[in-house]
Design an enzyme around this catalytic site. Structure first.
Site, mmCIF file in Angstrom:
data_model
loop_
_atom_site.group_PDB
_atom_site.id
_atom_site.type_symbol
_atom_site.label_atom_id
_atom_site.label_comp_id
_atom_site.label_asym_id
_atom_site.label_seq_id
_atom_site.Cartn_x
_atom_site.Cartn_y
_atom_site.Cartn_z
ATOM 1 N N SER A 178 0.415 4.746 13.525
ATOM 2 C CA SER A 178 1.006 6.216 13.318
ATOM 3 C C SER A 178 1.959 6.442 14.125
ATOM 4 O O SER A 178 2.617 5.623 14.886
ATOM 5 C CB SER A 178 -0.238 6.931 13.958
ATOM 6 O OG SER A 178 -1.253 7.040 13.288
ATOM 7 N N SER A 206 -1.441 5.243 8.074
ATOM 8 C CA SER A 206 -0.826 5.467 9.186
ATOM 9 C C SER A 206 -0.423 6.991 9.363
ATOM 10 O O SER A 206 -0.086 7.672 8.305
ATOM 11 C CB SER A 206 0.780 4.989 9.023
ATOM 12 O OG SER A 206 1.862 5.350 10.074
ATOM 13 N N ASP A 252 1.393 9.987 10.160
ATOM 14 C CA ASP A 252 2.831 10.563 10.614
ATOM 15 C C ASP A 252 3.010 11.784 10.667
ATOM 16 O O ASP A 252 3.430 12.462 9.552
ATOM 17 C CB ASP A 252 3.740 9.528 9.627
ATOM 18 C CG ASP A 252 3.594 8.304 9.556
ATOM 19 O OD1 ASP A 252 3.238 7.615 10.489
ATOM 20 O OD2 ASP A 252 3.433 7.729 8.400
#
Length: 350
Positions: free
Chosen positions: A231, A269, A271
């Protein structure tokens, strides 16, 4: 070898000038504090912490700032974005930690704010706390829930302006990035717009990608470890007078700085971007007038495009600074993640 920031290695990103500290704290009033947890406990390895970003030096609940969030990829457990998106203001410190400690960090931050503002939950509404996270479970005993509410308060109380620690500190203590040790990084840009000098700053907690994602030559054979997709938390601050819609546009530009480093926002991930402006304070209890009056930058000229470019540049450089300053770190189950060799970063010149 002492770890150095990107500019100490003779490199920089983009053509704009940096602020004095090349940090998000170059925006007047913004402070950053870290609480780092790095120890062994009952046979488990603790490599985690909390990072706090204070948007200004006053009372954050009573004097809010315009803000907006943007989700590049939503695999995350961030708290507080819903109300920011609805009302367009930030009313708490920005808190960053590991995935399973969001609740404890929120509790400690709420306790801190209730002490500052006895009216919260009594004579006025409750408070919306923003907490962002990344998964540091590769190196850290994340199941141990070792971050306490007191650690959140410590990070807030340690916050200061000027030069701040980067690398394996605070929320970045146990993070990985692009197959190397990740962590906290920051950078800033400033530009004179006629009579106005405006600054944009970014702070990141990097925990994304694999060595094979790097866009320049590097030894990749050793990148075989099984790690989560990771992340990144990206915080952008500016003193330019931008409203929440304009800040939303600014936050979206963080994805370009992120992608320049090799990220493609993998499935797992998370983000997340939060952007805020310190130019105006929004009172919690406005006067009896029915309107509030603020002025914001125009969007029919090159100024806003230049601010977008400044944001992209400082997000990218903040990521490289996080890698450059992070140190080789041992963690749970005998794992070790090495720091990126500084000479590797010289490939950015090419």
């Amino acid at each position: 070898m002492k770890r150095k920031r990107l500019r100490d290695l003779g490199m920089g990103i983009g053509s704009y000038s940096c602020g004095q500290a090349n940090s998000i704290t170059d925006i007047k009033g913004v402070k950053v504090g870290h609480q780092t947890l790095y120890y062994e406990k009952n046979g488990e390895t603790v490599r985690t912490g909390v990072t706090a970003i204070l948007p200004h030096e006053g009372n954050m609940f009573r004097e809010k700032v315009f803000a907006a969030s943007h989700v590049i990829n939503g695999f995350g457990k961030t708290a507080g974005t819903i109300q920011i998106e609805e009302l367009g203001v930030l009313e708490s410190p920005i808190m960053l930690t590991n995935t399973l400690s969001v609740g404890d960090v929120m509790k400690g931050t709420v306790q801190y704010l209730m002490e500052e503002c006895p009216e919260i939950g009594d004579t006025t509404g409750t408070v919306n706390v923003f907490v962002g996270e990344c998964n540091d479970g590769y190196l850290n005993d994340i199941r141990g829930l070792n971050v306490s509410p007191d650690d959140a308060r410590e990070a807030i109380e340690k916050a200061h302006s000027g030069y701040i620690e980067e690398g394996c500190v605070g929320a970045g203590t146990g993070m990985l990035c692009l197959g190397y040790k990740g962590g906290v990084g920051t950078s800033s840009r400033e530009h004179q717009f006629n009579e106005d000098l405006f600054t944009v700053g970014a702070l990141v907690v990097t925990n994304f990608g694999r060595r094979t994602d790097l866009r320049f030559p590097v030894e990749k054979e050793r990148e075989e470890r099984e790690t989560p997709d990771g992340s990144i938390m990206i915080i952008i601050a500016t003193d330019a007078p931008m409203n929440e819609r304009q800040l939303k546009r600014l936050a979206k530009r963080a994805s370009f700085g992120l992608s320049r480093t090799g990220s493609y926002a993998a499935h797992g991930s998370g983000d997340i971007v939060l952007a805020f402006s310190t130019a105006h304070k929004v009172p919690h209890q406005p006067s009896e007038d029915n309107t509030l009056t603020f002025s914001f930058i125009k969007e029919d000229g090159e100024m806003i495009s230049m601010l977008f470019e400044m944001a992209v540049d400082c997000v990218e450089e903040a990521i490289w600074n996080a890698l450059a300053k992070a140190e080789t770190t041992s963690g749970r189950n005998g794992r070790e993640v090495e720091a990126i060799p500084l000479e590797v970063l010289t490939a950015l010149r090419k």
